[in-house]
Motif scaffolding. Structure first.
Motif, mmCIF file in Angstrom:
data_model
loop_
_atom_site.group_PDB
_atom_site.id
_atom_site.type_symbol
_atom_site.label_atom_id
_atom_site.label_comp_id
_atom_site.label_asym_id
_atom_site.label_seq_id
_atom_site.Cartn_x
_atom_site.Cartn_y
_atom_site.Cartn_z
ATOM 1 N N ALA A 172 0.826 -1.201 0.000
ATOM 2 C CA ALA A 172 0.000 0.000 0.000
ATOM 3 C C ALA A 172 0.859 1.248 0.000
ATOM 4 O O ALA A 172 1.872 1.331 0.701
ATOM 5 N N THR A 173 0.459 2.208 -0.809
ATOM 6 C CA THR A 173 1.009 3.557 -0.784
ATOM 7 C C THR A 173 -0.184 4.488 -0.589
ATOM 8 O O THR A 173 -1.337 4.055 -0.692
ATOM 9 N N PRO A 174 0.027 5.762 -0.304
ATOM 10 C CA PRO A 174 -1.117 6.647 -0.113
ATOM 11 C C PRO A 174 -2.046 6.752 -1.319
ATOM 12 O O PRO A 174 -3.214 7.089 -1.165
ATOM 13 N N ASP A 175 -1.536 6.459 -2.525
ATOM 14 C CA ASP A 175 -2.384 6.642 -3.703
ATOM 15 C C ASP A 175 -2.756 5.347 -4.416
ATOM 16 O O ASP A 175 -3.437 5.376 -5.431
ATOM 17 N N ARG A 176 -2.323 4.191 -3.899
ATOM 18 C CA ARG A 176 -2.689 2.935 -4.552
ATOM 19 C C ARG A 176 -2.511 1.751 -3.615
ATOM 20 O O ARG A 176 -1.721 1.787 -2.676
ATOM 21 N N GLY A 177 -3.273 0.694 -3.895
ATOM 22 C CA GLY A 177 -3.134 -0.563 -3.183
ATOM 23 C C GLY A 177 -2.831 -1.664 -4.181
ATOM 24 O O GLY A 177 -3.384 -1.697 -5.282
ATOM 25 N N ILE A 178 -1.928 -2.574 -3.813
ATOM 26 C CA ILE A 178 -1.486 -3.638 -4.713
ATOM 27 C C ILE A 178 -1.614 -4.971 -3.989
ATOM 28 O O ILE A 178 -1.176 -5.116 -2.847
ATOM 29 N N ALA A 179 -2.226 -5.936 -4.655
ATOM 30 C CA ALA A 179 -2.335 -7.288 -4.110
ATOM 31 C C ALA A 179 -1.787 -8.273 -5.132
ATOM 32 O O ALA A 179 -1.916 -8.069 -6.345
ATOM 33 N N LEU A 180 -1.165 -9.335 -4.642
ATOM 34 C CA LEU A 180 -0.626 -10.380 -5.512
ATOM 35 C C LEU A 180 -1.578 -11.562 -5.473
ATOM 36 O O LEU A 180 -1.897 -12.082 -4.403
ATOM 37 N N THR A 181 -2.046 -11.987 -6.640
ATOM 38 C CA THR A 181 -3.003 -13.087 -6.711
ATOM 39 C C THR A 181 -2.520 -14.139 -7.702
ATOM 40 O O THR A 181 -1.594 -13.909 -8.481
ATOM 41 N N GLY A 182 -3.175 -15.292 -7.669
ATOM 42 C CA GLY A 182 -2.876 -16.351 -8.620
ATOM 43 C C GLY A 182 -1.906 -17.373 -8.073
ATOM 44 O O GLY A 182 -1.210 -17.132 -7.085
ATOM 45 N N PRO A 183 -1.841 -18.544 -8.722
ATOM 46 C CA PRO A 183 -0.944 -19.612 -8.263
ATOM 47 C C PRO A 183 0.508 -19.275 -8.549
ATOM 48 O O PRO A 183 0.819 -18.441 -9.405
ATOM 49 N N GLU A 184 1.408 -19.936 -7.837
ATOM 50 C CA GLU A 184 2.833 -19.720 -8.052
ATOM 51 C C GLU A 184 3.197 -20.065 -9.488
ATOM 52 O O GLU A 184 2.781 -21.082 -10.030
ATOM 53 N N GLY A 185 3.953 -19.190 -10.115
ATOM 54 C CA GLY A 185 4.313 -19.365 -11.512
ATOM 55 C C GLY A 185 3.385 -18.642 -12.461
ATOM 56 O O GLY A 185 3.680 -18.506 -13.653
ATOM 57 N N ASN A 186 2.255 -18.174 -11.946
ATOM 58 C CA ASN A 186 1.303 -17.432 -12.783
ATOM 59 C C ASN A 186 0.668 -16.322 -11.950
ATOM 60 O O ASN A 186 -0.549 -16.179 -11.891
ATOM 61 N N ARG A 187 1.523 -15.545 -11.299
ATOM 62 C CA ARG A 187 1.047 -14.497 -10.407
ATOM 63 C C ARG A 187 0.611 -13.262 -11.192
ATOM 64 O O ARG A 187 1.127 -12.973 -12.270
ATOM 65 N N THR A 188 -0.322 -12.528 -10.604
ATOM 66 C CA THR A 188 -0.834 -11.302 -11.201
ATOM 67 C C THR A 188 -0.925 -10.227 -10.132
ATOM 68 O O THR A 188 -1.275 -10.508 -8.985
ATOM 69 N N LEU A 189 -0.611 -9.002 -10.513
ATOM 70 C CA LEU A 189 -0.770 -7.873 -9.604
ATOM 71 C C LEU A 189 -2.121 -7.216 -9.843
ATOM 72 O O LEU A 189 -2.464 -6.871 -10.979
ATOM 73 N N LEU A 190 -2.889 -7.066 -8.779
ATOM 74 C CA LEU A 190 -4.130 -6.303 -8.835
ATOM 75 C C LEU A 190 -3.868 -4.941 -8.211
ATOM 76 O O LEU A 190 -3.439 -4.855 -7.059
ATOM 77 N N VAL A 191 -4.114 -3.896 -8.959
ATOM 78 C CA VAL A 191 -3.810 -2.542 -8.503
ATOM 79 C C VAL A 191 -5.091 -1.734 -8.433
ATOM 80 O O VAL A 191 -5.866 -1.682 -9.398
#
Length: 316
Positions: free
Chosen positions: A90-109
């Motif tokens: 988390a930063t003051p202007d955005r939140g980032i989460a890591l999703t998906g199985p290992e080897g096929n991860r995706t960032l949700l922003v």
């Protein structure tokens, strides 16, 4: 771009970052973004297993230890359980989460719509209602605050260089710094034939240091117990790269000076030293020599340096 590239790009320039549940695979991207960001303090929460593993990762461990030192720019803590089960940043202007199985991860922003700015101050455009980014940041900060302050079981780069300069010499310290600057974060894994211990013994041989001195120094800064360097010294000897010479030191146990006997080891620039060691030691195991070893072990004769004076005459 892959997940690491996306993460680095998303964090560069943000001075107020809270990152929880960060695994070893994301640390290089996070540290790369930290290097490209001036000022601020980043709060980093990892599991105890991740921090423990960094104590055996020479390149990545010394890098994080440098940032996590007093005033270094990263506040490092550990926690086990729900707080580190998933990755949230988390930063003051955005939140980032890591999703998906290992080897096929995706960032949700998720980006804040009003009410936030990169320096952490309210910009006056919000409506007073907590948005998703603010909730994520509050959650991440609470998990971080509940963690235990931690240190990495590796010295910072500054301590590594200054202690080497004092215990060994300026040339050794300068070359070690140059090698580290040239390596990637995953280099010198201790599961491979060439490790940080191999590097330290080879560097010491380039400068005719006593084996006991380099071992004592490595132990004193927390890189490796002195006795663990013996196997790497023997591998370098079997590979035809170095030899040890018994030197008269008075009463007591005999002392051995490390001596480079391979012309390539003596001449290679520090930035390419690890590549040379990998090339020469890739097939050197516990029981035999590789391509640079003795003819009895199936390899060619080692390349001897032109200057073949006794080692105590070569050392200034």
């Amino acid at each position: 771009m892959d997940v690491s590239d996306d993460l680095e790009a998303g964090l560069v320039g943000r001075r107020n970052v809270v990152a929880v549940g960060i695994g070893r695979e994301l640390l290089p991207a996070l540290l790369a973004a930290r290097r490209r960001t001036d000022g601020g303090t980043w709060r980093l929460l990892c599991s105890s297993a991740v921090v423990d593993a960094l104590g055996r990762a020479f390149v990545l461990g010394t890098d994080l230890a440098t940032w996590a030192a007093d005033g270094g720019g990263i506040d490092l803590r550990t926690s086990d359980g729900p707080a580190t089960d998933r990755t949230l940043i988390a930063t003051p202007d955005r939140g980032i989460a890591l999703t998906g199985p290992e080897g096929n991860r995706t960032l949700l922003v998720e980006r804040a719509v009003g009410g936030g700015s990169e320096d952490g101050e309210d910009d006056g455009t919000g409506d007073g209602v907590e948005n998703g980014v603010e909730r994520l940041r509050r959650t991440a900060r609470a998990w971080f605050d509940g963690g235990t302050p931690a240190t990495v079981g590796m010295p910072s780069r500054e301590r590594l260089a200054s202690s080497a300069r004092s215990a060994l010499d300026e040339r050794f310290a300068a070359e070690l710094t140059a090698v580290l600057d040239a390596l990637g974060p995953g280099d010198l894994d201790r599961s491979q034939p060439v490790t940080d211990r191999t590097l330290l013994v080879a560097l010491a041989a380039r400068h005719d240091h006593l084996f006991n001195d380099v071992g004592t120094w490595a132990a004193s800064v927390g890189v490796s117990p002195r006795q663990t360097l013996t196997a790497d010294r023997r591998a370098l000897e079997r590979g035809g790269l170095i030899e040890t010479v018994k030197v008269p030191m008075g009463i007591g146990h005999p002392h051995y000076r490390l001596r480079a006997v391979d012309e390539g080891l003596l001449r290679v620039p520090p930035a390419r030293l690890v590549d040379l060691l990998r090339d020469r030691l890739g097939d050197v195991g516990a029981g035999g020599a590789g391509a640079g070893g003795s003819t009895e072990a199936g390899g060619g004769a080692p390349s001897r340096p032109v200057n073949d004076r006794p080692v105590w005459d070569r050392k200034p």
